[in-house]
Design a protein around this motif. Structure first.
Motif, short mmCIF file in Angstrom:
data_model
loop_
_atom_site.label_atom_id
_atom_site.label_comp_id
_atom_site.label_asym_id
_atom_site.label_seq_id
_atom_site.Cartn_x
_atom_site.Cartn_y
_atom_site.Cartn_z
N ASP A 205 -0.26 1.37 12.31
CA ASP A 205 -0.22 2.03 11.01
C ASP A 205 0.94 3.03 11.00
O ASP A 205 0.81 4.15 11.49
CB ASP A 205 -1.57 2.74 10.78
CG ASP A 205 -1.78 3.21 9.36
OD1 ASP A 205 -0.97 2.89 8.47
OD2 ASP A 205 -2.79 3.91 9.13
N LEU B 184 -1.17 -1.76 6.65
CA LEU B 184 -1.61 -0.98 5.49
C LEU B 184 -0.41 -0.42 4.74
O LEU B 184 0.47 0.19 5.34
CB LEU B 184 -2.53 0.17 5.93
CG LEU B 184 -3.82 -0.25 6.63
CD1 LEU B 184 -4.57 0.98 7.13
CD2 LEU B 184 -4.69 -1.08 5.72
N VAL C 268 -4.79 2.22 -0.40
CA VAL C 268 -4.03 1.30 0.44
C VAL C 268 -4.38 -0.14 0.09
O VAL C 268 -5.41 -0.42 -0.50
CB VAL C 268 -4.31 1.53 1.95
CG1 VAL C 268 -3.87 2.91 2.38
CG2 VAL C 268 -5.75 1.28 2.29
N VAL D 96 -3.71 -4.29 1.84
CA VAL D 96 -3.26 -5.10 2.95
C VAL D 96 -2.40 -6.21 2.34
O VAL D 96 -2.91 -7.01 1.57
CB VAL D 96 -4.44 -5.70 3.74
CG1 VAL D 96 -3.94 -6.57 4.89
CG2 VAL D 96 -5.36 -4.60 4.23
N THR E 69 -9.28 -5.89 0.80
CA THR E 69 -8.61 -4.60 0.85
C THR E 69 -9.59 -3.48 0.56
O THR E 69 -9.57 -2.43 1.19
CB THR E 69 -7.42 -4.58 -0.14
OG1 THR E 69 -6.47 -5.56 0.28
CG2 THR E 69 -6.76 -3.23 -0.18
#
Length: 137
Positions: free
Chosen positions: A50, A77, A102, A104, A112
């Motif tokens: 991340d 992310l 966020v 994906v 997500t």
């Protein structure tokens, strides 16, 4: 509880997150301390990478109010997270708000949403651990 200054200092000590976020290590860019990468998982090889950039980070010691906006840069992310701290109603306590928006890449919205809910659970547990770590140090 922890006072607002101590809470802020812990929340914005990116490398220190490894002390209270389970199965997480954090690498901070030595050339730009606003850039950091969190690795969450049982081992680095099996971890979620991340990458993040703290684009706004301000704490007002006079009022005890702070706000940090972090852009999540991928690869898994994408989006942003916002942390705010304000003094609590009882002396020496702090209210922390965390908002994360966020997604994906390459996944439809429902998975997500699950990722976001899981993130909220892990963040809540991390906050409990953060307070314990702070009290023992």
């Amino acid at each position: 509880g922890l006072d607002a200054q101590r809470t802020w200092d812990l929340l914005t000590d990116w490398a220190g997150h490894a002390d209270w976020v389970a199965m997480t290590t954090v690498d901070v860019d030595p050339d730009d301390p606003r850039r950091f990468t969190a690795w969450s998982g049982p081992t680095r090889r099996l971890a979620l990478e991340d990458r993040m950039l703290a684009v706004e980070q301000h704490f007002d010691a006079a009022t005890g109010n702070g706000r940090c906006l972090v852009h999540k840069l991928g690869p898994v992310l994408i989006g942003e997270a916002e942390l705010t701290v304000t003094p609590g109603t009882a002396q020496g306590t702090t209210v922390v708000h965390w908002r994360e928006s966020v997604h994906v890449p390459y996944l439809p919205s429902p998975p997500t949403g699950v990722v976001g809910r899981l993130g909220a659970v892990f963040f809540g547990r991390g906050m409990v651990r953060m307070e314990k770590v702070a009290r023992s140090s």
